[in-house]
Scaffold this motif. Structure first.
Motif: not given
Length: 419
Positions: A119-144
């Protein structure tokens, strides 16, 4: 069954539902999971075997409370590739064993220290985008995979991709009763039949494959240089694991970091990787594709995950069946991944909404902004042979920035701290 009825983690699933739901999970992970052994130059059968065994081990370690399918990890590709080219695959296996062992030790440290530090090193404002990036950075892999990034796009690939994605999207909205919980499986079948009609399937390898085949087991060899080259990957897979557990917690409505606990899930993940190295397979990790399946279908039952694991083990010994699944064309895998990766991205945004992140506070705006830009910019930081980029680099930056904010708060130097 009512449309989109939630099937919770501990619920039993009738056999008539269990089989198609399990097949659905196996199809979701298959495309990405068999790619790793192809890159390493080994037979995918051993990977299918270990994916199943590793998933069952994970279920036991987490007391059947954390629904997760373990597939092949991509985090090891770069350092393991260097070791394989210089020393051979057995020495890479030794590195996998070492990373898994160190990961198990880390899980015991977390068991003693608890998880409040997250909760200290990954508060919601940081955890939200980190989790979102798990899917977003793979989007080009799906298109490929779908063949949509080629210089010259094949209309047949576009058609198969569109049918697969269309059935998955509209099926999730329109299907009722039994069909409403297997839209991914139906989409895969529809895409496969479309590919068959378009003439882009080749069954030569299926015909030539034997009915029964034993996976190619082999023992690891250990070299300190190889181990030190692969060991930094532990940072990558730990960050990835925490992100996966957080997004799964949001999807199923339970705090998996507390029960069964991050120490258990991290131990199960790394113990599976250690066993993989001991028998000749590739490292395993919890799979985003299967998290996406749960988000779409609202079926969280561990029994379904276990069923998919058993099917994976069976496929590893049935040559023709394994090869048949390997003939699933890229546009089908791409169409499914297109949706599943997007669902993971949306789950990250959901963390921000559910946590009611106040962007009137400067720190929250700074954290989310920096994390998103870091993860999507393509920036890479190299530590030896290990490259930190995308979600992993964003996670490291988020943790460092959040920790600095925490220290500044304690020193009462910030202008937006809460009273």
């Amino acid at each position: 069954m009512e449309s989109h009825k939630i099937i919770q983690v501990e619920e039993k699933v009738p056999l008539k539902l269990l089989l198609p739901l399990s097949i659905q999970h196996m199809f979701a992970m298959f495309g990405a999971s068999v790619l790793v052994p192809f890159i390493f130059g080994i037979n995918p059968a051993i990977v299918l075997f270990m994916n199943g065994v590793g998933t069952l081990l994970f279920i036991v370690v987490t007391k059947a409370k954390s629904p997760a399918y373990l597939g092949s990890s991509f985090a090891f590709l770069a350092p393991a590739g260097v070791v394989i080219s210089k020393m051979g695959y057995p020495y890479a296996l030794g590195g996998f064993v070492a990373v898994g062992f160190c990961g198990c030790i880390l899980s015991f440290i977390i068991y003693k220290c608890g998880t409040k530090w997250i909760d200290i090193v990954l508060p919601p404002a940081a955890m939200g985008p980190v989790v979102a990036l798990i899917g977003l950075e793979l989007s080009s892999s799906a298109a490929n995979n779908a063949g949509l990034l080629e210089d010259k796009i094949d209309p047949k690939n576009v058609l198969v991709f569109a049918v697969t994605l269309g059935v998955a999207v509209f099926g999730n909205i329109l299907f009722r009763g039994f069909l409403s919980v297997i839209p991914i499986l139906i989409a895969v079948v529809a895409g496969y039949l479309t590919a068959l009609a378009c003439g882009i399937l080749d069954f030569t390898q299926v015909v030539e494959a034997s009915w029964f085949a034993i996976p190619n087991f082999q023992a690891p060899k250990f070299d300190m240089g190889a181990i030190l080259m692969i060991l930094p990957v532990l940072l990558v897979i730990t960050s990835e694991h925490i992100g996966h557990q957080v997004v799964t917690s949001k999807i199923i409505g339970r705090d998996l970091l507390t029960d069964p606990g991050l120490h258990r899930s991290l131990f199960g993940d790394n113990f599976s990787t250690m066993v993989s190295g001991l028998i000749g397979s590739v490292p395993t990790t919890t799979y985003g594709e299967n998290i996406g399946v749960m988000a779409v279908t609202k079926v969280y039952s561990v029994r379904v995950i276990g069923g998919a694991a058993v099917l994976s083990i069976i496929c590893s010994f049935v040559g023709k069946l394994s090869m048949m699944i390997q003939t699933i064309p890229g546009p089908v895998i791409g169409g499914i991944s297109f949706l599943l990766y997007g669902m993971i991205g949306a789950s990250g945004l959901r963390i921000l909404v559910d946590s009611r992140v106040d962007y009137g506070r400067s720190r929250n705006l700074m954290l989310t902004s920096i994390v998103f830009v870091t993860g999507l910019s393509g920036i890479s930081v190299n530590i030896g042979t290990v490259s930190l980029t995308g979600m992993v680099l964003a996670c490291v930056v988020a943790m460092a920035l959040s920790l600095i904010f925490y220290i500044l708060d304690k020193l009462k130097l910030t202008n937006d701290r809460k009273a």
